[in-house]
Every structure is written in C-alpha cells, then in structure tokens.
Motif scaffolding. Structure first.
Motif, mmCIF file in Angstrom:
data_model
loop_
_atom_site.group_PDB
_atom_site.id
_atom_site.type_symbol
_atom_site.label_atom_id
_atom_site.label_comp_id
_atom_site.label_asym_id
_atom_site.label_seq_id
_atom_site.Cartn_x
_atom_site.Cartn_y
_atom_site.Cartn_z
ATOM 1 N N PHE A 12 0.849 -1.200 0.000
ATOM 2 C CA PHE A 12 0.000 0.000 0.000
ATOM 3 C C PHE A 12 0.883 1.249 0.000
ATOM 4 O O PHE A 12 2.055 1.195 0.388
ATOM 5 C CB PHE A 12 -0.987 0.005 1.170
ATOM 6 C CG PHE A 12 -0.406 0.286 2.543
ATOM 7 C CD1 PHE A 12 -0.410 1.575 3.083
ATOM 8 C CD2 PHE A 12 0.120 -0.747 3.309
ATOM 9 C CE1 PHE A 12 0.101 1.818 4.362
ATOM 10 C CE2 PHE A 12 0.630 -0.505 4.581
ATOM 11 C CZ PHE A 12 0.624 0.782 5.107
ATOM 12 N N TRP A 13 0.280 2.323 -0.482
ATOM 13 C CA TRP A 13 0.968 3.604 -0.562
ATOM 14 C C TRP A 13 1.239 4.101 0.857
ATOM 15 O O TRP A 13 0.298 4.254 1.640
ATOM 16 C CB TRP A 13 0.086 4.601 -1.316
ATOM 17 C CG TRP A 13 0.683 5.946 -1.519
ATOM 18 C CD1 TRP A 13 1.593 6.313 -2.467
ATOM 19 C CD2 TRP A 13 0.376 7.148 -0.790
ATOM 20 N NE1 TRP A 13 1.871 7.642 -2.364
ATOM 21 C CE2 TRP A 13 1.150 8.181 -1.350
ATOM 22 C CE3 TRP A 13 -0.465 7.434 0.282
ATOM 23 C CZ2 TRP A 13 1.097 9.497 -0.870
ATOM 24 C CZ3 TRP A 13 -0.514 8.744 0.763
ATOM 25 C CH2 TRP A 13 0.263 9.745 0.185
ATOM 26 N N GLY A 14 2.516 4.283 1.181
ATOM 27 C CA GLY A 14 2.867 4.735 2.516
ATOM 28 C C GLY A 14 3.340 3.608 3.424
ATOM 29 O O GLY A 14 3.652 3.843 4.598
ATOM 30 N N GLU A 15 3.418 2.380 2.917
ATOM 31 C CA GLU A 15 3.874 1.271 3.758
ATOM 32 C C GLU A 15 5.326 1.496 4.188
ATOM 33 O O GLU A 15 6.176 1.858 3.380
ATOM 34 C CB GLU A 15 3.760 -0.053 2.977
ATOM 35 C CG GLU A 15 4.182 -1.246 3.809
ATOM 36 C CD GLU A 15 3.984 -2.585 3.087
ATOM 37 O OE1 GLU A 15 3.325 -2.626 2.042
ATOM 38 O OE2 GLU A 15 4.510 -3.583 3.611
ATOM 39 N N PRO A 16 5.648 1.269 5.461
ATOM 40 C CA PRO A 16 7.038 1.460 5.909
ATOM 41 C C PRO A 16 7.986 0.460 5.236
ATOM 42 O O PRO A 16 7.691 -0.737 5.171
ATOM 43 C CB PRO A 16 6.964 1.203 7.418
ATOM 44 C CG PRO A 16 5.530 1.434 7.780
ATOM 45 C CD PRO A 16 4.743 0.991 6.576
ATOM 46 N N VAL A 17 9.089 0.980 4.756
ATOM 47 C CA VAL A 17 10.082 0.161 4.033
ATOM 48 C C VAL A 17 11.385 0.078 4.819
ATOM 49 O O VAL A 17 12.052 -0.946 4.835
ATOM 50 C CB VAL A 17 10.319 0.759 2.630
ATOM 51 C CG1 VAL A 17 11.437 0.019 1.907
ATOM 52 C CG2 VAL A 17 9.039 0.718 1.807
ATOM 53 N N ALA A 18 11.760 1.176 5.452
ATOM 54 C CA ALA A 18 12.988 1.216 6.259
ATOM 55 C C ALA A 18 12.806 2.280 7.334
ATOM 56 O O ALA A 18 11.954 3.157 7.210
ATOM 57 C CB ALA A 18 14.192 1.546 5.389
ATOM 58 N N VAL A 19 13.606 2.148 8.401
ATOM 59 C CA VAL A 19 13.597 3.199 9.429
ATOM 60 C C VAL A 19 15.033 3.609 9.720
ATOM 61 O O VAL A 19 15.954 2.790 9.632
ATOM 62 C CB VAL A 19 12.907 2.752 10.742
ATOM 63 C CG1 VAL A 19 11.406 2.698 10.550
ATOM 64 C CG2 VAL A 19 13.447 1.428 11.237
ATOM 65 N N VAL A 20 15.182 4.872 10.065
ATOM 66 C CA VAL A 20 16.509 5.400 10.370
ATOM 67 C C VAL A 20 16.466 6.129 11.707
ATOM 68 O O VAL A 20 15.400 6.541 12.167
ATOM 69 C CB VAL A 20 16.989 6.386 9.280
ATOM 70 C CG1 VAL A 20 17.057 5.699 7.919
ATOM 71 C CG2 VAL A 20 16.086 7.599 9.223
ATOM 72 N N ALA A 21 17.638 6.265 12.335
ATOM 73 C CA ALA A 21 17.742 7.086 13.546
ATOM 74 C C ALA A 21 18.969 7.976 13.410
ATOM 75 O O ALA A 21 20.014 7.531 12.904
ATOM 76 C CB ALA A 21 17.863 6.211 14.793
ATOM 77 N N ALA A 22 18.805 9.216 13.866
ATOM 78 C CA ALA A 22 19.897 10.186 13.735
ATOM 79 C C ALA A 22 19.863 11.142 14.909
ATOM 80 O O ALA A 22 18.911 11.166 15.685
ATOM 81 C CB ALA A 22 19.762 10.940 12.411
ATOM 82 N N ASP A 23 20.909 11.957 14.983
ATOM 83 C CA ASP A 23 21.081 12.843 16.136
ATOM 84 C C ASP A 23 19.942 13.846 16.326
ATOM 85 O O ASP A 23 19.674 14.279 17.439
ATOM 86 C CB ASP A 23 22.390 13.637 15.998
ATOM 87 C CG ASP A 23 23.604 12.764 16.272
ATOM 88 O OD1 ASP A 23 23.423 11.679 16.865
ATOM 89 O OD2 ASP A 23 24.717 13.147 15.880
ATOM 90 N N ASP A 24 19.335 14.253 15.230
ATOM 91 C CA ASP A 24 18.245 15.218 15.338
ATOM 92 C C ASP A 24 17.198 14.896 14.282
ATOM 93 O O ASP A 24 17.419 14.086 13.380
ATOM 94 C CB ASP A 24 18.768 16.654 15.181
ATOM 95 C CG ASP A 24 19.474 16.838 13.860
ATOM 96 O OD1 ASP A 24 18.780 16.920 12.838
ATOM 97 O OD2 ASP A 24 20.737 16.859 13.848
ATOM 98 N N ARG A 25 16.057 15.547 14.413
ATOM 99 C CA ARG A 25 14.914 15.215 13.567
ATOM 100 C C ARG A 25 15.204 15.509 12.098
ATOM 101 O O ARG A 25 14.833 14.739 11.209
ATOM 102 C CB ARG A 25 13.703 16.037 14.047
ATOM 103 C CG ARG A 25 12.405 15.503 13.569
ATOM 104 C CD ARG A 25 11.251 16.286 14.182
ATOM 105 N NE ARG A 25 9.982 15.639 13.859
ATOM 106 C CZ ARG A 25 8.812 16.098 14.256
ATOM 107 N NH1 ARG A 25 8.727 17.176 14.992
ATOM 108 N NH2 ARG A 25 7.704 15.465 13.915
ATOM 109 N N GLU A 26 15.876 16.620 11.833
ATOM 110 C CA GLU A 26 16.150 17.003 10.451
ATOM 111 C C GLU A 26 17.116 16.024 9.788
ATOM 112 O O GLU A 26 16.926 15.629 8.636
ATOM 113 C CB GLU A 26 16.707 18.440 10.410
ATOM 114 C CG GLU A 26 17.085 18.956 9.040
ATOM 115 C CD GLU A 26 15.884 19.218 8.126
ATOM 116 O OE1 GLU A 26 14.752 18.920 8.519
ATOM 117 O OE2 GLU A 26 16.106 19.713 7.003
ATOM 118 N N THR A 27 18.154 15.624 10.529
ATOM 119 C CA THR A 27 19.094 14.656 9.960
ATOM 120 C C THR A 27 18.386 13.330 9.698
ATOM 121 O O THR A 27 18.639 12.666 8.688
ATOM 122 C CB THR A 27 20.295 14.459 10.907
ATOM 123 O OG1 THR A 27 20.857 15.741 11.183
ATOM 124 C CG2 THR A 27 21.359 13.572 10.278
ATOM 125 N N ALA A 28 17.492 12.951 10.593
ATOM 126 C CA ALA A 28 16.742 11.707 10.393
ATOM 127 C C ALA A 28 15.890 11.802 9.131
ATOM 128 O O ALA A 28 15.809 10.859 8.339
ATOM 129 C CB ALA A 28 15.871 11.417 11.613
#
Lengths: 265, 740
Positions: free
Chosen positions: B103-119
């Motif tokens: 479906f459109w919008g299905e999660p494919v990958a997740v990331v974590a970073a130091d701040d919201r913008e970098t993520a």
C-alpha cells in the motif's frame, strides 16, 4: 540557511540583488507549509515583514505586505469579503496580498477581485521598476513573471471602482476552506460588468463573453440572467481533483456569478 | 476526643461531574503528551515509506543514509530479529516491507539520527529500487478473486418468508479518518541490559507488548510498555504504528529513540474506517412489520488484516439494526486490496450498516405510507427479544422504544434560518441567502455491541490499594482523553466512601492487561474491575476496624472514628487485585448465529438541516439525540462523548472522506481532509435513558460509540428530506445534491 531582515525597501532590494535566488518570506502562510510538508529548505530567506514601504496602503495602491486582516477592514467590499474567507483569524493576521500574488494559486482568494479590476502588479528590482497587468504577471498555476532579484511591491487598482461589488466562495464547511469555486462581480452604473472566478481554471478566469453580454443589459431579465449564467459556465475550464469535480465547478460557476450579479443590481 | 460524623455522600462519586484531573493541565498546555517526551542523548527516528500502492522491491541500499554524519542506524526487514510480521488479530503485516510493498505509505525502512532534520534527510537518502506492479484497488474484484480477510454468511429463519412490500437499495460509505489531534509518537529507552522501555500513546499496552516482543525476539520481561500522554484515539491507536520501529532502533543503537509522525504521515501511519458498499432488500407486511431482510456488505480492508475480521462481524451482525426480523440472510466480506489498511474507528462496522438499514427503513416507510418513526417503533427490539441476525436473546437492557419515543417527544424547533451566514449553507463564503434554503428533518436509530465479542477472552485487571492518604488504583488501561481516569475515581469513591483516589498507570511488567480502550468498554470493564477491587479493599478495612463505613479520615462505627487510614494500613497492607470479565460470548455457528455479544446500547438521532439545493451546500442546524446509557456515572462526560460523537457523525455525513485514487491518498492533510469546525457544530439536545444493564458497574453502559452510529444516517436522511434526492452515499458531496 541565511536569513536577511531588511528594514527598508532599499535594503530589501539590495538583498534581492545580492541573492537573486533567495526565497521571500512575508506572512509565511504558504511558505511554511512547504517547509513543513514538502521539505522545502531554502538556502537564503529574505524576510520582508519589517519593510515599511510594503505595508503602505494608499488609495489605489495596496502594498504587498498588507495582511488579509487589514483587507477585511478596507474600503473595497468584495476584497474585504474575499479576505474574510481566508483561513482562520491567525492566518489572516499573517498572510498578505503580495503572498497571494506570489503564490499565484488558482484558488488565491484575493485574485478574483484584482482580476476583475484588471489590477496591475508592481515589481521592483534594484535596477528597475515595472508594472504588469494581473494576467501578464500570473502566467499559470503557481507560475508568475517575477524575475530573480525582483520583489512584488504591491497591487495598483484603477481609479474607477464601482460601489456595486460582491465576492463569494464555495467550500464544504462553514469556514476555513480552500475555494472549490470563488467569484467576484463588479458592476458599474452604466451596466459595465466584470466577473472573475477562482479555482475553475489554471489561473483566475474572466468570462469575457458573459461580461460583454450582461454589460449591455441595463435591467437584465430573468432570461438574460440565465443566459449570463450559462455563458459563465461555458467559459470556465475546471478540472476534477480531490476537492471537487469539473462538472460541479462548471455548474456552480454560473450559479454563483448569477447570484452575485443579482446582489449588485 | 470523640469525632462525630456528619453523614454525607462522598464528594465526587458516581452520578456527579467532578473536575477531571487532566483537564486543567491540558487546557493550560502543561499536560505532557507522548510527543513531548525527551531524554538526554536521544536520537530521532524517521520512516522510509512506499511511494507506490504496489511494487516489487528490487533492492534497498541504506549505505547512503548511514554515510550521513549524525546517522546512527538504518534498518530494513533484514534487521528484524524476531517475527517479521505483526497484526492485532492475525500477524500478516511486515514490520518493514518484505520484498513487496502493498500500500501507498507502507514502511520500508527506518533510520535514527542525532536530530529530527538529519533523520528526515537520512530517510530520503535510503535508495529503494521498486518495480511497480498493478495495484488491486477494487474491492468487488478482490472478492471475486477470493482476496478476503473474512467472509461471514448469516442465515436465520425461513428464507422463503415474504412481505407484501419490498424495498431495495444500494449504499456506500467513504473512508473516514480518526483525525485524533495527537499524532503517533513515542520514546524507546534501552535499559542497558538488552531490554527496552517504550513510552507510547496507544489504546492497549498489553497487545502492543505481545506484538513488539514477538518481533524483537525478546523474553517478555525485557520489554516494558508505559502509557504516555494521549491526544485522542478513536481507533487509530489500536494497531501497531511506530512501536516496533522505535524498539528496533533503540536496541540497535543502544540509545533512546523518539519518533513523532507529522500530520501527513499520520494519515498513512494508522488504519481508517472501512469504506463500504452495501445492498439491502427489506420486505414487510402492510402494517410495516419486517418479514425478511437480505443484505450484502462489502468492506474494503485495504492491504493488511488489522481488525477487518471483527469490523466485518459487526457490520454483518447489525445489518438489520435495532429491529426484529424472523428471516434474515446476510453475506458480508472484507476484501484485501492495495488500498490503505482499514481497521478500528469509533462505531467499528456498525456505522456503515446503520447508514444502509436506516435509509431502507425510510424507504420502506415511504412505500407503506407509514410515518418513519412509527415504522421504527413497530419493529424496535427490546429486552428478551432476539437480535435478527444472530438470534441472540437480549438479556441486558435495550430500551429502543423508550429511546425513540424520548427523542420524538423533544420539541421540533421551527424557527426559520436567519441571515447570519455562519448559520446558512455555504457559511462565511456568503454563497447562500436564506431564500435559497430548503429545510429537512431526518431520524435514525443505531445499535452497537459493548465490549469484545465472538468468544474473545475479554478481561481487565485492576489493583486497588488502601494507603494512609486514601485509595490508589493501579491499571494499565489507556486514558485517551475520554475521561476514564475520572470515572475510575468516582467509582472508587462511591465504593469505599473515600474521596482521595489516585490513579496510577502501571507499566506492562507491573499489572495485567486492561484490554483495549475501544468498543465502548472501559467504563464497564476497568470500571467494573475498580468497583469489585474497591469493594474488596473496603470489606477488609471494615473488618479490620470492626467498623461500618470509611471516609478520608478512617473507619467509623456508631458515628465515631475507630481507626485512621494510617492505622489501618500500619496493621498490614490492604489491597486487592481484580481480574474482571464480562459475561462470556460464543463464536458464531455455521449459520452465523449464536450468543456472540456481551451487551448492547441503542441511540437515536434527529437531524435538522438547511440545504442550498442549487449549490448542493448543507448546514446542519440541530442534531438532537436520546441515548441508552444504562446508568449515568458522570453526566458531563457522557454529554461530552455525545457531542463529540455527533460531530464525528456530522463530519462523515457531509465532509470527511479520505480520497483515494489508484491506491494513492490525495488529501492527507487537514487542509484537504475537512473536519467540522465549531461553526459547523449543530445545536444539540441530549436525553439520557437510564435502564440499568446486567453487568456494568451500577448498571452503566459504555457511551462512546453510540453517538456516531446513527448521527450520520440522520443527517443524510434530513438532506434527502430537504431535497427529495435519494443520496445513497456518505459523505454527501455538493455534486450529489445538485445531481451532477
């Protein structure tokens, strides 16, 4: 991100000359949506809220920085009504007529009034000043003739503005809607009538045949009003999208134009 | 010294409307919602989502994201150590897309970073190569192909039964969003020894816990779920959204990770109300008595199961509504498509059916020449009657006739519309003068089951404890803004006589499940458990002091204080752990019959609308209601649920719809998904019908869902009445009224 906050028009024009590709920030009611939801990340932002020349409203000249909440209290009834339909009070206190022109959305609420009057848009750069008629300035949906380094200084209205003027806008809730159809009708004492509609074409639509037809009718009969509505509907070029259908917009354009005309007769 | 007691009823007990403890902090902006959580050194998570309704994933390259300074992790399905699938009823949805996006919008990958913008930037840097596939977006085609989550066929009585008058109709309901104000958000904190604490806004901590530990591959005790401040739910928080992602990222990085969806992401990050296509055939005799009802109901469940099997069951079981019929055939299916997944939303399948069967009742009334309210009265179910579909005998209260009669008895205001544009169709757009307005009145009745059904082991744990200061109630029940915390306090006060009641939200390691905050169940379930636990605590305290009553000072006998609370507790802890169950239910038999439900509530709505037929614009003037509430525990909270539920029903009637084109959501924002504003709120009068039920505390019933069941049907009926048009679809759009 570099931010420039000019305090005078000269400073603002120097800033746009130095950074011709800069993003101009006025009320931010369109720009900040792009920042928040389209991840717009401009390299240079020139904030023009502190430029006093852009806040001026002198008779027929409306500075680009004049907010909707000021337009609501202004002398032009149709423009005031258009401004009243923009967003919430908070949005109206921030958003400006210059921003409405710069965004050039087919749904821009102040644009039908400006189009009906064939208003000019005043543009300045450090090197030059020019005035473009509204339809020379707005060249397509969200496209304008604004050149790098230029600022929208304001809108200039013609001297002759009739008292008989009206604006209305269709949305599916009582307030805070983007127009499905909007319409402005102006009528002079000699019968001359100007009509402009929003959200029913790539830019604001002037149904010229309908204007010509109804301008010769000093006391339009019911049949003439029907014909006027039919011509308006025939001249708009709406699309289907998630807000409405082309067929409804075409139908509603005629109904709305006729109702507004009846209000100003 | 002898203290003599003045006899009083405990302040803030059942039947009153005490100030809710979270009310003032929320109004002042001081309440900590899950999106306000912060801890030093935390990372921000972000989700890579599918831009296609259906595609094969050729490759995913997270290296460009990891190369960005400040990025700590980028995970795909390959990084899920435990079960790769999750789901409320059956695990069928990949934690992260596995080979194909559905479906459109299905999660494919997740990331974590130091701040919201970098993520955010890191998420855009993940390179996913898709090979787009043709999405299946037509639920009828899906059913033909056998792509269904559940098919339920119900037959009861003689299929050859016939009535003299027959009406048939086809109806549709659009996809509604819960539009809860707080978007999905949470914070996962690794405990340093392989476990994790997840603070999250959810409707059901323990069912999240089950699904998250399964996907993490952790022993259950290594994951603790804590309830964070919740800004509304309406069903949107029943399913997993970011819970597993947060824990995966926290365990991988060894650092706390926070995620907050923005509004656009929230629209794809939770399930929605099922769009429905429904066919009905009603047959009645000349007196209007229903002789046979046939229905075919098709719900679009979208890409994954979520609660589709249960929503479908509700839609099917309530296909006849609160009416009797001895001959019923229902075919109901929930289709699997590549549209956004649908699941729980306030009303849970009963809303869709009600829109159909109430339109049918109006048609039948017209065909018979009987007043539509009178027709409903003639067929109304009551205690000891049988539900038309399942044949279940109604053992609790179901005062359908009283509800209808109470609403009919309310005066029908006849004041004409004024000139205030805010009270006219078209509103502040000034499209409409009052001369262009036609008025209409519509009436509808709806029924809803209370708590979980079909043999689900539905229980709630509460631990009550006497302290030197008063009563402390431990629970894992989700307070989502509906006011459960206040009702728990009120019940505890009335049960013990002690007014100082503290509610403590335990984490999943400290107490058993409270069950879901859904299905209108917590007042009855957690409220019922609270009542029993408090009665047990009070009994022990009274026995210990050989006393007759308790209050904030202590235990009393013969108007004399015999032991203070501190003395009582000093003599040994007084507490009680209650596991509360409602009366058992059965699964349906092969005919779809059985005692599948634990209880019912009924409500009726009468809407008055003003319509501008030429432009197809509507102003809802009034929606009055009568509702079966069992027993009113908190009048203000009940009215709050009724007003909010009616607003959600008005929204579905005239403006709220997620527009999908070839599987792609076109209006995932509050700019284009329109919710009613205060200016769209109709005037409302509510009559509360108190006929105690057989198992809720003090006879109370859940009140959250009934306001949304028939309010939509009533508003659309009123628009039909004003315009004379059939209008078989909710929401009604201007072009439907104009007839374009």
């Amino acid at each position: 991100m570099e931010t420039l906050l000019p305090r005078h028009l000269d400073e603002a024009l120097a800033a746009t000359a130095a950074h011709p590709e800069a993003t101009i920030l006025a009320g931010g009611t369109d720009l900040m949506v792009a920042v928040a939801y389209q991840a717009l990340r401009p390299a240079v932002v020139i904030g023009i809220r502190r430029v006093p020349e852009l806040q001026e409203w002198d008779g027929r000249f409306i500075g680009a920085g004049v907010t909707y909440s000021r337009l609501e209290r202004g002398p032009f009834a149709a423009l005031a009504q258009a401004a009243r339909t923009v967003g919430s009070p908070q949005i109206r206190s921030a958003g400006t007529i210059g921003g409405n022109l710069g965004t050039a959305s087919p749904a821009g609420d102040s644009l039908p009034f400006l189009a009906a009057l064939d208003a000019e848009v005043l543009l300045r750069s450090q090197a030059a000043e020019r005035a473009l008629r509204w339809d020379e300035f707005i060249t397509g949906p969200k496209r304008t003739a604004l050149q790098p380094g230029e600022l929208i200084v304001g809108a200039r209205l013609p001297e002759a503005i009739p008292d008989r003027q009206a604006f209305a806008k269709i949305g599916t809730r009582t307030a805070m809607v983007i127009a499905i159809v909007s319409c402005c009708v102006l009528r002079w004492d000699d019968g001359t009538t100007r009509v402009a509609l929003g959200s029913v074409g790539p830019t604001t639509v002037r149904p010229r045949a309908a204007e010509t037809m109804i301008s010769t009718e000093r006391r339009p009969s019911s049949a003439a009003l029907d014909e006027f509505a039919r011509l308006v509907s025939a001249e708009v070029s709406p699309i289907n999208d998630h807000r409405s259908t082309a067929a409804y917009r075409r139908h509603a354009s005629g109904v709305l134009a006729r109702r507004l005309l009846e209000r100003v007769l | 010294m002898t203290i003599t007691k003045t006899p009083t009823v405990v302040a803030g007990g059942v039947g009153t409307s005490p100030i809710r403890p979270d009310g003032i902090p929320k109004v002042r902006g001081e309440f900590a919602y899950s999106s306000d959580l912060e801890v030093d050194g935390m990372l921000w998570g972000s989700t890579v989502r599918s831009p296609h309704a259906r595609a094969r994933i050729v490759s995913i390259d997270v290296a460009p994201a990891l190369a960005i300074r400040g990025v700590a992790a980028a995970l795909t399905i390959a990084d899920v150590g435990g079960r790769g699938l999750f789901g409320l009823i059956e695990p069928d949805q990949p934690v992260l897309a596995d080979g194909e996006v559905r479906f459109w919008g299905e999660p494919v990958a997740v990331v974590a970073a130091d701040d919201r913008e970098t993520a955010r930037i890191a998420a855009t840097a993940v390179v996913v190569h898709y090979e787009p596939l043709d999405p299946l977006t037509d639920p009828e085609r899906a059913e033909e192909l056998g792509e269904t989550f559940r098919v339920l066929d119900i037959t009861r009585g003689d299929p050859d039964a016939r009535g003299e008058v027959v009406v048939e109709g086809y109806y549709e309901v659009g996809m509604q969003d819960q539009a809860q104000l707080g978007t999905e958000s949470g914070l996962a904190i690794p405990d340093g020894s392989g476990g994790v604490d997840l603070h999250v806004s959810t409707q059901w901590l323990h069912v999240d816990h089950e699904q998250v530990v399964a996907s993490l591959g952790l022993p259950p005790e290594q994951l603790r779920l804590h309830l964070a401040g919740i800004g509304g739910a309406f069903g949107a928080r029943e399913d997993i959204s970011l819970q597993i992602h947060l824990c995966l990222l926290a365990l991988r990085t060894g650092r706390p990770v926070k995620m907050v969806y923005d509004r656009a992401e929230s629209f794809v990050g939770h399930v929605h109300r099922h769009p429905a296509r429904m066919w009905f055939r009603h047959e009645a005799d000349r007196d209007g008595i229903l002789r046979r009802v046939e229905a075919r109901i098709l719900l679009d469940g979208g890409a994954f199961a979520s609660t589709s099997p249960a929503v479908l069951a509700n839609a099917a079981y309530f296909a006849v509504g609160p009416y009797a019929s001895e001959s019923v055939t229902v075919h109901a299916a929930a289709a699997r498509t590549n549209n956004p997944p649908c699941g729980a939303m306030r009303g849970f399948g009963a809303v869709q059916s009600c829109f159909g069967y109430e339109a049918q009742m109006d048609r039948l009334a017209a065909a018979l020449g009987i007043d539509p309210v009178e027709l409903r009265l003639r067929n109304a179910l009551d205690r000891e009657d049988r539900i038309a579909t399942t044949g279940q005998v109604i053992v609790g209260s179901l005062p359908t006739r009283r509800v209808i009669e109470a609403l009919r008895a309310l005066p029908l205001p006849d004041e004409a519309p004024g000139d205030d544009p805010r009270r006219l169709p078209g509103g502040t757009g000034l499209t409409t003068s009052r001369a262009a307005v036609m008025r209409g009145v519509g009436f509808a009745v709806g029924i809803k089951n209370l708590a979980f059904s079909e043999a689900f082991d539905d229980f709630t744990e509460v631990r009550a404890e006497l302290t030197a200061d008063g009563i402390r109630i431990h629970t894992a029940a989700a307070e989502v803004g509906q006011g459960l915390v206040t009702v728990i306090q009120q019940i505890a006060r009335t049960a013990t006589g002690i007014s100082n009641v503290e509610v403590v939200w335990d984490h999943t390691g400290e107490i058993g499940s409270a069950g879901s905050t859904s299905a209108s169940r917590q007042t009855q379930m957690t409220g019922g458990a609270t009542l029993r636990a408090c009665e047990a605590v009070a009994a022990v305290a009274l026995a210990r002091a050989d006393a007759e009553s308790l209050d904030d000072e202590g235990a009393w006998r013969d108007d004399q204080l015999v032991m203070t609370l501190a003395d009582l507790v000093a003599a040994g802890p007084i507490e009680h752990l209650e596991r509360f169950r409602h009366p058992p239910t059965t699964p349906p038999d092969e005919h779809g019959n059985g005692d599948v439900h634990a209880g019912y509530a009924v409500a009726a709505h009468r809407a008055i609308v003003d319509v501008d037929p030429e432009l197809g614009l509507v102003h809802v003037v009034r929606v009055d209601t009568a509702q079966d509430v069992g027993r009113v525990l908190n009048p203000q909270a009940v009215i709050g649920q009724i007003e909010g539920g009616i607003m959600q029903g008005v929204g579905l009637a005239i403006m709220e719809e997620i527009v999908i084109d070839r599987g792609v959501m076109k209006n995932a924002s509050f700019t284009d998904y329109l919710l009613p504003t205060f200016l769209d709120a109709p005037d409302m009068t509510a009559v509360l019908i108190e006929e105690p039920d057989h198992w809720g505390p003090f006879g109370a019933k859940g009140v959250g869902e009934p306001p949304t069941i028939s309010s939509t049907a009533a508003v659309v009926a009123a628009i039909r009445n004003a315009t004379g048009r059939d209008l078989n679809r909710a929401p009604v759009r201007p072009e439907d009224i104009v007839g374009l």
